[in-house]
Design an enzyme around this catalytic site. Structure first.
Site, short mmCIF file in Angstrom:
data_model
loop_
_atom_site.label_atom_id
_atom_site.label_comp_id
_atom_site.label_asym_id
_atom_site.label_seq_id
_atom_site.Cartn_x
_atom_site.Cartn_y
_atom_site.Cartn_z
N HIS A 56 0.85 -1.34 -0.04
CA HIS A 56 0.03 0.12 0.08
C HIS A 56 0.85 1.15 0.06
CE1 HIS A 56 -3.18 2.82 1.14
NE2 HIS A 56 -2.47 3.19 1.78
N GLU A 57 1.97 1.44 1.01
CA GLU A 57 2.78 2.49 0.83
C GLU A 57 3.57 2.48 -0.42
OE1 GLU A 57 2.11 4.55 3.09
OE2 GLU A 57 1.09 3.22 4.44
N HIS A 78 1.85 4.60 -3.02
CA HIS A 78 1.64 5.95 -2.91
C HIS A 78 3.10 6.27 -3.56
CE1 HIS A 78 -1.58 6.57 -0.28
NE2 HIS A 78 -1.05 6.09 0.66
N HIS A 134 3.17 8.98 -6.63
CA HIS A 134 4.12 10.14 -6.72
C HIS A 134 5.24 10.09 -8.01
CE1 HIS A 134 7.70 12.55 -4.85
NE2 HIS A 134 6.73 13.26 -5.33
#
Length: 239
Positions: A100-101, A104, A108
């Site tokens: 999940h991280e 991100h 980006h």
């Protein structure tokens, strides 16, 4: 006699109860699947590194941080920070959170618009969150609720406006988090970091985490509506 705020009881209290349930749900779900090791044997850090390289991202670092569920991606330093229970863990929960991280980080890297908007308004929302309630309180002290002073009424309206900016941040956060979770589930399956029958378990972890963001947005919206109903217009004679 005690004053009972009906708007709080009708609007805010149910969302706070929902938020408490969401926190319980994410902790219990994470705890359950943190005890289930993935059969491929990857740690959270190894899975994150594999996904980053598979996405063609080589300028994002991976860092171990203390705490539980303190995992996050820092876009300013391009650093993925994984907590104690994720970094070295081979559990299904750990891989779900790590992926999940990384989602991100991929957002980006690709310039995902909702993430860019959220990052752009973070300084504004931090100021807005700190100033909104003090301004409303000062406005009440200056008689803004009763409509006795233009200055007091102005302070209350400014406080509500700033609180609204913080609510916008919560709403923009929803598509960012949902998209990162969808990316995580798709990547975990396609990269064979998790086996097919393990994917639904990782999805449950991320779905429980997503519920906390929904609860936060609902609470913020309910609080804003309460402020508008209480202070959105003068109770005294308009001039």
């Amino acid at each position: 006699m005690f004053y009972i705020d009906p708007y709080y009881l009708i609007l805010v209290l149910p969302t706070l109860i929902f938020a408490m349930y969401a926190q319980y749900k994410v902790k219990s779900t994470y705890q359950r699947y943190s005890q289930v090791p993935c059969r491929m044997g990857y740690t959270g850090a190894q899975a994150a590194d594999t996904i980053l390289r598979g996405a063609g991202i080589f300028d994002v670092g991976i860092e171990h941080v203390v705490g539980q569920l303190s995992d996050h991606y820092d876009p300013r330093k391009k650093m993925l920070r994984l907590s104690d229970s994720v970094f070295d863990s081979t559990s299904i929960a750990a891989l779900g959170v790590a992926a999940h991280e990384v989602g991100h980080a991929i957002q980006h890297h690709e310039g995902y618009l909702p993430l860019k908007l959220r990052n752009a308004i973070i300084p504004v929302t931090q100021i807005a969150s700190n100033l909104s309630m003090p301004l409303i309180f000062l406005g009440i002290l200056f008689g803004g609720v009763r409509g006795n002073t233009d200055f007091g009424y102005f302070l209350i309206q400014m406080g509500i406006l700033l609180f609204g900016a913080a609510v916008v941040f919560q709403l923009i956060t929803l598509p960012v988090e949902f998209n990162a979770s969808r990316r995580a589930i798709a990547i975990l399956g396609s990269s064979n970091l998790l086996l097919e029958d393990e994917i639904p378990q990782a999805r449950r972890v991320l779905s429980a985490a997503a519920m906390t963001y929904v609860a936060a947005a609902a609470t913020a919206l309910a609080s804003l509506l309460r402020l508008l109903l209480l202070f959105g217009r003068r109770n005294g004679n308009d001039r």
